[in-house]
Enzyme design. Sequence first.
Site, PDB file in Angstrom:
ATOM      1  N   LYS A  33      -1.485  37.536  12.920  1.00  0.00           N
ATOM      2  CA  LYS A  33      -0.547  36.579  12.338  1.00  0.00           C
ATOM      3  C   LYS A  33      -0.434  35.377  13.282  1.00  0.00           C
ATOM      4  O   LYS A  33      -0.756  35.493  14.466  1.00  0.00           O
ATOM      5  CB  LYS A  33       0.811  37.278  12.211  1.00  0.00           C
ATOM      6  CG  LYS A  33       1.819  36.389  11.550  1.00  0.00           C
ATOM      7  CD  LYS A  33       3.115  37.020  11.232  1.00  0.00           C
ATOM      8  CE  LYS A  33       4.113  35.915  10.916  1.00  0.00           C
ATOM      9  NZ  LYS A  33       3.537  34.823  10.082  1.00  0.00           N
ATOM     10  N   ASN A  59       4.626  32.393  -0.653  1.00  0.00           N
ATOM     11  CA  ASN A  59       5.387  32.835   0.518  1.00  0.00           C
ATOM     12  C   ASN A  59       5.863  31.645   1.332  1.00  0.00           C
ATOM     13  O   ASN A  59       5.250  30.576   1.318  1.00  0.00           O
ATOM     14  CB  ASN A  59       4.554  33.803   1.369  1.00  0.00           C
ATOM     15  CG  ASN A  59       3.704  33.087   2.398  1.00  0.00           C
ATOM     16  OD1 ASN A  59       4.190  32.708   3.469  1.00  0.00           O
ATOM     17  ND2 ASN A  59       2.432  32.872   2.067  1.00  0.00           N
ATOM     18  N   LEU A  63       6.274  31.089   9.752  1.00  0.00           N
ATOM     19  CA  LEU A  63       5.635  31.444  11.035  1.00  0.00           C
ATOM     20  C   LEU A  63       6.539  32.237  11.966  1.00  0.00           C
ATOM     21  O   LEU A  63       6.521  32.053  13.178  1.00  0.00           O
ATOM     22  CB  LEU A  63       5.134  30.174  11.757  1.00  0.00           C
ATOM     23  CG  LEU A  63       4.018  29.418  11.046  1.00  0.00           C
ATOM     24  CD1 LEU A  63       3.766  28.085  11.736  1.00  0.00           C
ATOM     25  CD2 LEU A  63       2.733  30.229  11.015  1.00  0.00           C
ATOM     26  N   ASN A  91      -4.656  33.869  15.612  1.00  0.00           N
ATOM     27  CA  ASN A  91      -4.332  32.670  14.837  1.00  0.00           C
ATOM     28  C   ASN A  91      -3.212  31.934  15.563  1.00  0.00           C
ATOM     29  O   ASN A  91      -2.200  32.526  15.924  1.00  0.00           O
ATOM     30  CB  ASN A  91      -3.904  33.114  13.430  1.00  0.00           C
ATOM     31  CG  ASN A  91      -3.596  31.972  12.500  1.00  0.00           C
ATOM     32  OD1 ASN A  91      -2.500  31.412  12.526  1.00  0.00           O
ATOM     33  ND2 ASN A  91      -4.537  31.617  11.657  1.00  0.00           N
ATOM     34  N   CYS A 125       0.225  23.840   9.707  1.00  0.00           N
ATOM     35  CA  CYS A 125       1.628  23.764  10.125  1.00  0.00           C
ATOM     36  C   CYS A 125       2.080  22.308  10.274  1.00  0.00           C
ATOM     37  O   CYS A 125       1.256  21.417  10.506  1.00  0.00           O
ATOM     38  CB  CYS A 125       1.851  24.546  11.407  1.00  0.00           C
ATOM     39  SG  CYS A 125       0.549  24.324  12.601  1.00  0.00           S
ATOM     40  N   LYS A 162      -8.902  26.605  10.724  1.00  0.00           N
ATOM     41  CA  LYS A 162      -8.508  27.061   9.384  1.00  0.00           C
ATOM     42  C   LYS A 162      -7.942  25.889   8.602  1.00  0.00           C
ATOM     43  O   LYS A 162      -6.910  25.303   8.954  1.00  0.00           O
ATOM     44  CB  LYS A 162      -7.448  28.161   9.539  1.00  0.00           C
ATOM     45  CG  LYS A 162      -6.760  28.572   8.272  1.00  0.00           C
ATOM     46  CD  LYS A 162      -7.099  29.981   7.914  1.00  0.00           C
ATOM     47  CE  LYS A 162      -6.338  30.526   6.743  1.00  0.00           C
ATOM     48  NZ  LYS A 162      -5.420  31.571   7.138  1.00  0.00           N
ATOM     49  N   ILE A 188      -9.633  29.084   2.529  1.00  0.00           N
ATOM     50  CA  ILE A 188      -8.542  28.140   2.562  1.00  0.00           C
ATOM     51  C   ILE A 188      -7.231  28.830   2.975  1.00  0.00           C
ATOM     52  O   ILE A 188      -7.095  30.052   2.822  1.00  0.00           O
ATOM     53  CB  ILE A 188      -8.320  27.460   1.182  1.00  0.00           C
ATOM     54  CG1 ILE A 188      -8.150  28.511   0.077  1.00  0.00           C
ATOM     55  CG2 ILE A 188      -9.425  26.490   0.885  1.00  0.00           C
ATOM     56  CD1 ILE A 188      -7.838  27.950  -1.299  1.00  0.00           C
ATOM     57  N   GLY A 214      -3.542  34.615  -3.274  1.00  0.00           N
ATOM     58  CA  GLY A 214      -3.909  35.642  -4.247  1.00  0.00           C
ATOM     59  C   GLY A 214      -4.904  35.123  -5.277  1.00  0.00           C
ATOM     60  O   GLY A 214      -5.365  33.969  -5.181  1.00  0.00           O
ATOM     61  N   GLY A 247      -7.792  34.532  -2.332  1.00  0.00           N
ATOM     62  CA  GLY A 247      -7.825  35.243  -3.605  1.00  0.00           C
ATOM     63  C   GLY A 247      -8.868  36.330  -3.739  1.00  0.00           C
ATOM     64  O   GLY A 247      -9.115  36.804  -4.852  1.00  0.00           O
TER      65      GLY A 247
HETATM   66  C1  LIG Z   1       2.690  36.336   3.887  1.00  0.00           C
HETATM   67  C2  LIG Z   1       1.599  35.421   4.349  1.00  0.00           C
HETATM   68  C3  LIG Z   1       1.615  34.954   5.664  1.00  0.00           C
HETATM   69  C4  LIG Z   1       0.618  34.095   6.124  1.00  0.00           C
HETATM   70  N1  LIG Z   1       0.633  33.659   7.424  1.00  0.00           N
HETATM   71  C5  LIG Z   1      -0.377  32.885   7.899  1.00  0.00           C
HETATM   72  C6  LIG Z   1      -0.408  32.494   9.270  1.00  0.00           C
HETATM   73  O1  LIG Z   1       0.452  32.880  10.082  1.00  0.00           O
HETATM   74  N2  LIG Z   1      -1.437  31.665   9.672  1.00  0.00           N
HETATM   75  C7  LIG Z   1      -2.435  31.250   8.804  1.00  0.00           C
HETATM   76  O2  LIG Z   1      -3.348  30.516   9.211  1.00  0.00           O
HETATM   77  N3  LIG Z   1      -2.439  31.652   7.506  1.00  0.00           N
HETATM   78  C8  LIG Z   1      -1.445  32.447   7.046  1.00  0.00           C
HETATM   79  N4  LIG Z   1      -1.461  32.853   5.728  1.00  0.00           N
HETATM   80  C9  LIG Z   1      -2.558  32.424   4.834  1.00  0.00           C
HETATM   81  C10 LIG Z   1      -3.619  33.530   4.688  1.00  0.00           C
HETATM   82  O3  LIG Z   1      -4.232  33.840   5.924  1.00  0.00           O
HETATM   83  C11 LIG Z   1      -4.712  33.134   3.672  1.00  0.00           C
HETATM   84  O4  LIG Z   1      -5.352  31.958   4.113  1.00  0.00           O
HETATM   85  C12 LIG Z   1      -4.147  32.897   2.276  1.00  0.00           C
HETATM   86  O5  LIG Z   1      -3.142  33.821   1.969  1.00  0.00           O
HETATM   87  C13 LIG Z   1      -5.244  32.977   1.204  1.00  0.00           C
HETATM   88  O6  LIG Z   1      -5.857  34.254   1.199  1.00  0.00           O
HETATM   89  P1  LIG Z   1      -5.435  35.437   0.177  1.00  0.00           P
HETATM   90  O7  LIG Z   1      -5.390  34.845  -1.194  1.00  0.00           O
HETATM   91  O8  LIG Z   1      -6.480  36.500   0.351  1.00  0.00           O
HETATM   92  O9  LIG Z   1      -4.078  35.904   0.623  1.00  0.00           O
HETATM   93  C14 LIG Z   1      -0.448  33.714   5.244  1.00  0.00           C
HETATM   94  C15 LIG Z   1      -0.458  34.193   3.929  1.00  0.00           C
HETATM   95  C16 LIG Z   1       0.533  35.051   3.481  1.00  0.00           C
HETATM   96  C17 LIG Z   1       0.466  35.557   2.066  1.00  0.00           C
END
Ligand SMILES: Cc1cc2nc3c(=O)[nH]c(=O)nc-3n(C[C@H](O)[C@H](O)[C@H](O)COP(=O)(O)O)c2cc1C
Length: 305
Positions: A33, A59, A63, A91, A125, A162, A188, A214, A247
């Site tokens: 995280k 969400n 952070l 990260n 951020c 990222k 992304i 998602g 997703g």
């Molecule tokens: C609850 C939550 C917390 C996240 N926290 C971070 C984070 O701390 N740093 C980051 O670069 N991305 C963060 N993300 C983004 C995810 O790493 C990812 O890029 C994004 O959710 C798309 O992927 P997914 O559809 O498989 O979830 C977070 C996503 C979610 C859902």
Amino acid sequence: MTASGTSGHSNEEIEKLQKSPEILSALGAFVTKGVTLKYKKGNPQPRIVEIRSASGIINSIGLQNNGVKSFVTNELPLLFKFKDPKPVIVNISADTVQEFGEVASFLNNCALSEIVSGLEINVSCPNIKAGGVAFGTEPKYVERIVETVKKSIDDRIVVITKLTPNVTDITVPARAAISGGTDALSMINTLRGMAIDIYTGRPFLGNKTGGLSGPAIKPVGVFMVYECFKKISQCKKGKIPIIGIGGISTWQDAMEYIMAGATAVGIGTAWFIYPEVFKEVYEGMKNFVEKQNKKIADFIGKAHA
Ligand SMILES: Cc1cc2nc3c(=O)[nH]c(=O)nc-3n(C[C@H](O)[C@H](O)[C@H](O)COP(=O)(O)O)c2cc1C
């Protein structure tokens, strides 16, 4: 790989991974995280809302974390305890360019720095010095952040940038990250979104807006990987590999990212719902390529042929 923010640092999600050797062995790397310089309380609750037909969640965690010092003392050692050790990618997030450098340097110089294989810079951020605009939408900041992080660490630590999808042309920040010296790109992050509770007439999330993730965002992610692979020669030549995220919940989704130009994939939201996802994606991809007597590398960027 785990997508940042969806598997914590070293808490119950990691215990879940430890207890399931099959899931753990399907993982190529563990991405933590987001870690910041100082403790961050996070945004007000509620922080997560599911959107219709289980197509995603929005969400606004904000952070929340205990800061890099606590991460190094209390979380990093636990990541070392994996029976089947994985490369650990930390990260990192910050409010200023300088702070990015300080977090990176702290991780580089800490006693357990050998556990850190890579840093993933979260440029989504907000930049407090520029009035809260996300760093990732300003190419000059992306370049400066990457440069600063690279200067603060040893060469052995891989730097991944990222990218945020909340831009008109993803190749602009991608090129800026490359100019700054990034070793790889991941894309992304979440798309900005909002949900309104029609019975109260108020935004659902405590922070009002949040980030959509998602299945709903997969076509956006696939497109952005495709664009970078097509238009940026270093990506096409494999010099700057792309990690496809957004997703993915099946092996077919992962193969789409590979064919768009990704070299690796990350999974976040699907893992909340379905812990077996890493194993199923890994095995599905493996069967798909082996049935054709090929390797995964043969499929990278296939959609461009
Ligand atoms: C609850 C939550 C917390 C996240 N926290 C971070 C984070 O701390 N740093 C980051 O670069 N991305 C963060 N993300 C983004 C995810 O790493 C990812 O890029 C994004 O959710 C798309 O992927 P997914 O559809 O498989 O979830 C977070 C996503 C979610 C859902």
